[in-house]
Design a protein around this motif. Sequence first.
Motif, short mmCIF file in Angstrom:
data_model
loop_
_atom_site.label_atom_id
_atom_site.label_comp_id
_atom_site.label_asym_id
_atom_site.label_seq_id
_atom_site.Cartn_x
_atom_site.Cartn_y
_atom_site.Cartn_z
N ALA A 92 0.84 -1.20 0.00
CA ALA A 92 0.00 0.00 0.00
C ALA A 92 0.87 1.25 0.00
O ALA A 92 1.76 1.41 0.85
N ILE A 93 0.62 2.14 -0.95
CA ILE A 93 1.41 3.37 -1.07
C ILE A 93 1.33 4.19 0.20
O ILE A 93 2.33 4.74 0.67
N GLY A 94 0.16 4.26 0.82
CA GLY A 94 -0.02 5.04 2.04
C GLY A 94 0.77 4.53 3.22
O GLY A 94 0.95 5.25 4.20
N ALA A 95 1.27 3.29 3.17
CA ALA A 95 2.04 2.72 4.28
C ALA A 95 3.52 3.11 4.23
O ALA A 95 4.23 2.89 5.20
N PHE A 96 3.97 3.69 3.12
CA PHE A 96 5.38 4.09 3.02
C PHE A 96 5.63 5.35 3.83
O PHE A 96 4.78 6.24 3.89
N ASP A 97 6.79 5.44 4.45
CA ASP A 97 7.15 6.65 5.19
C ASP A 97 7.26 7.84 4.24
O ASP A 97 6.82 8.94 4.56
N ASP A 98 7.85 7.64 3.09
CA ASP A 98 7.98 8.70 2.08
C ASP A 98 7.18 8.25 0.85
O ASP A 98 7.54 7.30 0.17
N ARG A 99 6.10 8.95 0.57
CA ARG A 99 5.18 8.56 -0.50
C ARG A 99 5.15 9.56 -1.65
O ARG A 99 4.45 9.38 -2.62
N PHE A 100 5.92 10.61 -1.55
CA PHE A 100 5.76 11.74 -2.46
C PHE A 100 6.10 11.42 -3.92
O PHE A 100 5.59 12.07 -4.82
N ASP A 101 6.92 10.42 -4.18
CA ASP A 101 7.25 10.08 -5.56
C ASP A 101 6.50 8.83 -6.04
O ASP A 101 6.87 8.23 -7.04
N LEU A 102 5.44 8.45 -5.34
CA LEU A 102 4.71 7.22 -5.68
C LEU A 102 3.33 7.51 -6.28
O LEU A 102 2.36 6.79 -6.04
N ALA A 103 3.23 8.55 -7.07
CA ALA A 103 1.96 8.86 -7.74
C ALA A 103 1.58 7.71 -8.67
O ALA A 103 2.41 7.23 -9.44
N PRO A 104 0.34 7.25 -8.58
CA PRO A 104 -0.09 6.15 -9.46
C PRO A 104 0.11 6.49 -10.94
O PRO A 104 -0.14 7.60 -11.38
N GLN A 105 0.58 5.49 -11.68
CA GLN A 105 0.85 5.63 -13.11
C GLN A 105 -0.20 4.94 -13.97
O GLN A 105 -0.23 5.12 -15.18
N ILE A 106 -1.04 4.13 -13.32
CA ILE A 106 -2.05 3.37 -14.08
C ILE A 106 -3.24 3.08 -13.17
O ILE A 106 -3.08 2.98 -11.95
N GLN A 107 -4.42 2.97 -13.77
CA GLN A 107 -5.63 2.56 -13.06
C GLN A 107 -5.98 1.15 -13.50
O GLN A 107 -6.00 0.86 -14.70
N ILE A 108 -6.26 0.30 -12.54
CA ILE A 108 -6.60 -1.10 -12.81
C ILE A 108 -8.07 -1.31 -12.48
O ILE A 108 -8.59 -0.71 -11.54
N ASN A 109 -8.73 -2.16 -13.24
CA ASN A 109 -10.16 -2.44 -13.07
C ASN A 109 -10.99 -1.15 -13.15
O ASN A 109 -11.91 -0.93 -12.37
N TYR A 110 -10.66 -0.34 -14.12
CA TYR A 110 -11.29 0.97 -14.31
C TYR A 110 -12.81 0.85 -14.48
O TYR A 110 -13.56 1.69 -13.98
N ALA A 111 -13.26 -0.19 -15.14
CA ALA A 111 -14.70 -0.35 -15.37
C ALA A 111 -15.47 -0.55 -14.06
O ALA A 111 -16.67 -0.30 -14.01
N ALA A 112 -14.80 -0.99 -13.00
CA ALA A 112 -15.45 -1.22 -11.71
C ALA A 112 -15.41 0.01 -10.79
O ALA A 112 -15.90 -0.05 -9.67
N ARG A 113 -14.87 1.11 -11.29
CA ARG A 113 -14.75 2.31 -10.44
C ARG A 113 -16.12 2.81 -10.03
O ARG A 113 -17.11 2.61 -10.74
N LEU A 114 -16.18 3.50 -8.91
CA LEU A 114 -17.40 4.18 -8.51
C LEU A 114 -17.63 5.32 -9.49
O LEU A 114 -16.69 6.03 -9.85
N PRO A 115 -18.86 5.53 -9.92
CA PRO A 115 -19.10 6.51 -10.99
C PRO A 115 -18.70 7.95 -10.63
O PRO A 115 -18.38 8.74 -11.50
N TRP A 116 -18.66 8.28 -9.36
CA TRP A 116 -18.36 9.65 -8.94
C TRP A 116 -16.91 9.86 -8.52
O TRP A 116 -16.52 10.97 -8.17
N VAL A 117 -16.09 8.82 -8.58
CA VAL A 117 -14.73 8.94 -8.04
C VAL A 117 -13.89 9.99 -8.78
O VAL A 117 -13.03 10.62 -8.19
N GLU A 118 -14.15 10.18 -10.06
CA GLU A 118 -13.37 11.16 -10.82
C GLU A 118 -13.72 12.60 -10.45
O GLU A 118 -12.98 13.52 -10.78
#
Length: 158
Positions: A92-118
Amino acid sequence: MTETVRTGGCQCGAVRFRIRGALGRPSICHCRMCQKQFGSFFGALVTVPKDGVEWVREEPSYFQSSVNIDRGFCSRCGTPLTYRQPGGLEIAIGAFDDRFDLAPQIQINYAARLPWVEKIFDAPVHDDPDYYTRQESIISFQHPDHETANWPQQGLKL
């Protein structure tokens, strides 16, 4: 050449990790299992090098969420930590002490996203200065975002 070392762990400090080597691809996953594991809108994870993870204190506990997927968490505080599948381990990215350079590069299971998340970041920003002043007075028992020689089981009481 210096080796890359990353650290992190759970809220209470019982489970801590040290990773040697380059991290892989940071991602967010919209599947229902990730939503439930993180208690959130998606799970944010990054792949870690095979044999590059050292559990410094306790290891995570695991829940087998499907036929070939285990999801790791701290059995003391409940922090979601890992996604383990036959091809490797993600943390989990949030579990790292330093997370600032861990911006997600890809979305997985995009079709299952909540419709309002964007649209969630279009919501108004709560900017009551009194609220933030009260927040600053809270004493946290969470493990700090750095290594410690030891950490009391119930956190640090100031």
